[in-house]
Scaffold this motif. Structure first.
Motif, PDB file in Angstrom:
ATOM      1  N   UNK A  45       3.719 -29.185  73.462  1.00 41.41           N
ATOM      2  CA  UNK A  45       3.045 -27.921  73.714  1.00 41.41           C
ATOM      3  C   UNK A  45       3.748 -27.224  74.863  1.00 41.41           C
ATOM      4  N   UNK A  46       3.961 -25.921  74.708  1.00 45.67           N
ATOM      5  CA  UNK A  46       4.561 -25.137  75.783  1.00 45.67           C
ATOM      6  C   UNK A  46       3.500 -24.841  76.835  1.00 45.67           C
ATOM      7  N   UNK A  47       3.891 -24.901  78.100  1.00 44.97           N
ATOM      8  CA  UNK A  47       2.942 -24.737  79.199  1.00 44.97           C
ATOM      9  C   UNK A  47       3.654 -24.040  80.350  1.00 44.97           C
ATOM     10  N   UNK A  48       2.970 -23.080  80.979  1.00 52.19           N
ATOM     11  CA  UNK A  48       3.526 -22.360  82.123  1.00 52.19           C
ATOM     12  C   UNK A  48       2.842 -22.821  83.405  1.00 52.19           C
ATOM     13  N   UNK A  81     -13.083 -22.863  86.865  1.00 52.58           N
ATOM     14  CA  UNK A  81     -11.947 -22.500  86.006  1.00 52.58           C
ATOM     15  C   UNK A  81     -11.915 -23.446  84.799  1.00 52.58           C
ATOM     16  N   UNK A  82     -12.929 -23.414  83.936  1.00 46.76           N
ATOM     17  CA  UNK A  82     -13.055 -24.417  82.862  1.00 46.76           C
ATOM     18  C   UNK A  82     -11.974 -24.339  81.793  1.00 46.76           C
ATOM     19  N   UNK A  83     -11.341 -23.176  81.613  1.00 46.91           N
ATOM     20  CA  UNK A  83     -10.355 -23.016  80.545  1.00 46.91           C
ATOM     21  C   UNK A  83      -8.915 -23.062  81.045  1.00 46.91           C
ATOM     22  N   UNK A  84      -8.729 -23.424  82.298  1.00 44.04           N
ATOM     23  CA  UNK A  84      -7.394 -23.413  82.899  1.00 44.04           C
ATOM     24  C   UNK A  84      -6.719 -24.771  82.748  1.00 44.04           C
ATOM     25  N   UNK A  85      -5.460 -24.769  82.318  1.00 45.94           N
ATOM     26  CA  UNK A  85      -4.667 -25.993  82.277  1.00 45.94           C
ATOM     27  C   UNK A  85      -3.989 -26.176  83.626  1.00 45.94           C
ATOM     28  N   UNK A  86      -4.061 -27.389  84.150  1.00 39.97           N
ATOM     29  CA  UNK A  86      -3.573 -27.689  85.495  1.00 39.97           C
ATOM     30  C   UNK A  86      -2.577 -28.844  85.426  1.00 39.97           C
ATOM     31  N   UNK A 138      -3.614 -31.278  82.366  1.00 39.90           N
ATOM     32  CA  UNK A 138      -4.979 -31.573  81.927  1.00 39.90           C
ATOM     33  C   UNK A 138      -5.831 -30.309  82.006  1.00 39.90           C
ATOM     34  N   UNK A 139      -6.938 -30.347  81.291  1.00 42.45           N
ATOM     35  CA  UNK A 139      -7.901 -29.252  81.333  1.00 42.45           C
ATOM     36  C   UNK A 139      -8.691 -29.353  82.633  1.00 42.45           C
ATOM     37  N   UNK A 140      -8.827 -28.247  83.322  1.00 48.62           N
ATOM     38  CA  UNK A 140      -9.436 -28.222  84.644  1.00 48.62           C
ATOM     39  C   UNK A 140     -10.775 -28.951  84.697  1.00 48.62           C
ATOM     40  N   UNK A 141     -10.953 -29.725  85.760  1.00 47.74           N
ATOM     41  CA  UNK A 141     -12.230 -30.374  86.016  1.00 47.74           C
ATOM     42  C   UNK A 141     -13.097 -29.531  86.942  1.00 47.74           C
ATOM     43  N   UNK A 142     -12.589 -28.385  87.341  1.00 48.85           N
ATOM     44  CA  UNK A 142     -13.312 -27.465  88.222  1.00 48.85           C
ATOM     45  C   UNK A 142     -14.138 -26.508  87.364  1.00 48.85           C
ATOM     46  N   UNK A 143     -15.468 -26.522  87.491  1.00 46.41           N
ATOM     47  CA  UNK A 143     -16.304 -25.647  86.659  1.00 46.41           C
ATOM     48  C   UNK A 143     -16.053 -24.162  86.888  1.00 46.41           C
ATOM     49  N   UNK A 148      -0.623 -16.158  91.903  1.00 48.04           N
ATOM     50  CA  UNK A 148      -1.897 -15.700  91.345  1.00 48.04           C
ATOM     51  C   UNK A 148      -1.741 -14.735  90.174  1.00 48.04           C
ATOM     52  N   UNK A 149      -0.560 -14.694  89.589  1.00 53.58           N
ATOM     53  CA  UNK A 149      -0.378 -13.859  88.397  1.00 53.58           C
ATOM     54  C   UNK A 149      -1.314 -14.315  87.281  1.00 53.58           C
ATOM     55  N   UNK A 150      -1.574 -15.619  87.215  1.00 55.18           N
ATOM     56  CA  UNK A 150      -2.425 -16.161  86.152  1.00 55.18           C
ATOM     57  C   UNK A 150      -3.873 -15.682  86.264  1.00 55.18           C
ATOM     58  N   UNK A 151      -4.265 -15.205  87.459  1.00 53.54           N
ATOM     59  CA  UNK A 151      -5.630 -14.736  87.646  1.00 53.54           C
ATOM     60  C   UNK A 151      -5.851 -13.318  87.120  1.00 53.54           C
ATOM     61  N   UNK A 152      -4.766 -12.605  86.836  1.00 51.72           N
ATOM     62  CA  UNK A 152      -4.874 -11.231  86.337  1.00 51.72           C
ATOM     63  C   UNK A 152      -5.150 -11.275  84.836  1.00 51.72           C
ATOM     64  N   UNK A 153      -6.364 -10.954  84.445  1.00 53.16           N
ATOM     65  CA  UNK A 153      -6.797 -11.093  83.055  1.00 53.16           C
ATOM     66  C   UNK A 153      -6.805  -9.785  82.287  1.00 53.16           C
ATOM     67  N   UNK A 154      -6.740  -8.656  82.997  1.00 52.26           N
ATOM     68  CA  UNK A 154      -6.802  -7.364  82.319  1.00 52.26           C
ATOM     69  C   UNK A 154      -5.559  -7.156  81.452  1.00 52.26           C
TER      70      UNK A 154
END
Length: 262
Positions: free
Chosen positions: A40-43, A97-102, A90-95, A227-233
């Motif tokens: 799987x590709x991951x950034x 950011x539940x959909x974030x891969x870390x 892994x999939x975030x264990x922090x509630x 923090x580019x990943x935080x920009x969702x718009x």
């Protein structure tokens, strides 16, 4: 004069439209299988793994290595257990950011006893020498830094908002004689950029079933803002995509291409 014999070369039958579509479907199915079940590709979204991994590194993740073995493919695939020092996605264990891969480095496996003293990690009573880590001691402020560098001896202060409330409640039940004991089917992970990383010190253990796989190598790297990943718009994403297209050649870190992650 004898007549010369003219040898005719048989023409290879042309591929029909149905055959072409069948071949294309086979390629697509194979590619989809590989992307879904094998790699799987991951950034890399944050600076928590600097200098091992940089923001904007794009890696291929081996999804098979840490997955549960199957009876019919078990002998053919290189399954293995997660070991200390492995880098995992892994999939975030922090509630929050539940959909974030870390991505973090595994510092403790089930049964390990972990504590930090003045920023140095001790595992099962042994002081670790870590050549891969980076320090930035002033990142979170004095109150948070004391908790971070002497974990879990000091309780998480109320002023340190990086520690989630659930972890504040459950962490004491895992502490024995000053050490945090990793429970079954869980892992303790930390970032190599040790003072910047929001990791198991702040949100707890990594559940085994959250692990996606192991990063294998960097296939492309591009200079990406923090923090580019935080920009969702949509407008923000479109703007950055245009930036990538314009600066693809001068913004790519070509020296990192095909670098093995370890």
């Amino acid at each position: 004069m004898p007549k010369k014999e003219i040898k005719t070369v048989e023409e290879k039958p042309r591929e029909t439209t149905v055959e072409f579509l069948a071949s294309l479907a086979g390629v697509l199915v194979t590619g989809l299988f590989i992307i879904t079940f094998v790699v799987q590709a991951f950034e890399i979204p944050s600076a928590s793994m600097v200098k091992t991994l940089l923001i904007g590194d794009h890696v291929f993740v081996n999804r098979v290595q840490f997955s549960p073995p199957t009876h019919w493919l078990g002998p053919l695939l290189p399954y293995s257990q997660i070991h200390r020092g492995d880098i995992v996605v892994f999939l975030s264990a922090d509630p929050r950011t539940p959909d974030l891969y870390i991505v973090k480095r595994i510092m403790g496996i089930p049964g390990d006893r972990i504590h930090l003293r003045d920023g140095v990690v001790y595992r099962n009573g042994e002081k670790l020498t870590e050549s891969y880590i980076t320090h930035d001691p002033g990142e979170f402020g004095d109150v948070c830094n004391s908790y971070r560098d002497n974990f879990p001896a000091l309780p998480p202060p109320d002023q340190c908002g990086n520690v989630i409330s659930e972890w504040k409640l459950t962490m004491p039940s895992h502490i024995e004689n000053g050490d945090l004991v990793v429970p079954p089917d869980s892992y303790f992970g930390m970032g190599d950029n040790r003072d910047v990383s929001l990791d198991s010190r702040y949100w707890g253990f990594i559940p085994k079933d959250h692990v996606i796989g192991r990063p294998m190598f960097i296939y492309w790297s591009f200079e990406t803002p923090e923090r580019q990943y935080e920009l969702r718009e949509f407008s923000d994403r479109a703007k950055f995509m245009a930036h990538v297209v314009i600066h693809f050649f001068d913004g790519s870190r070509w020296k990192r291409t095909l670098k093995v992650v370890k």
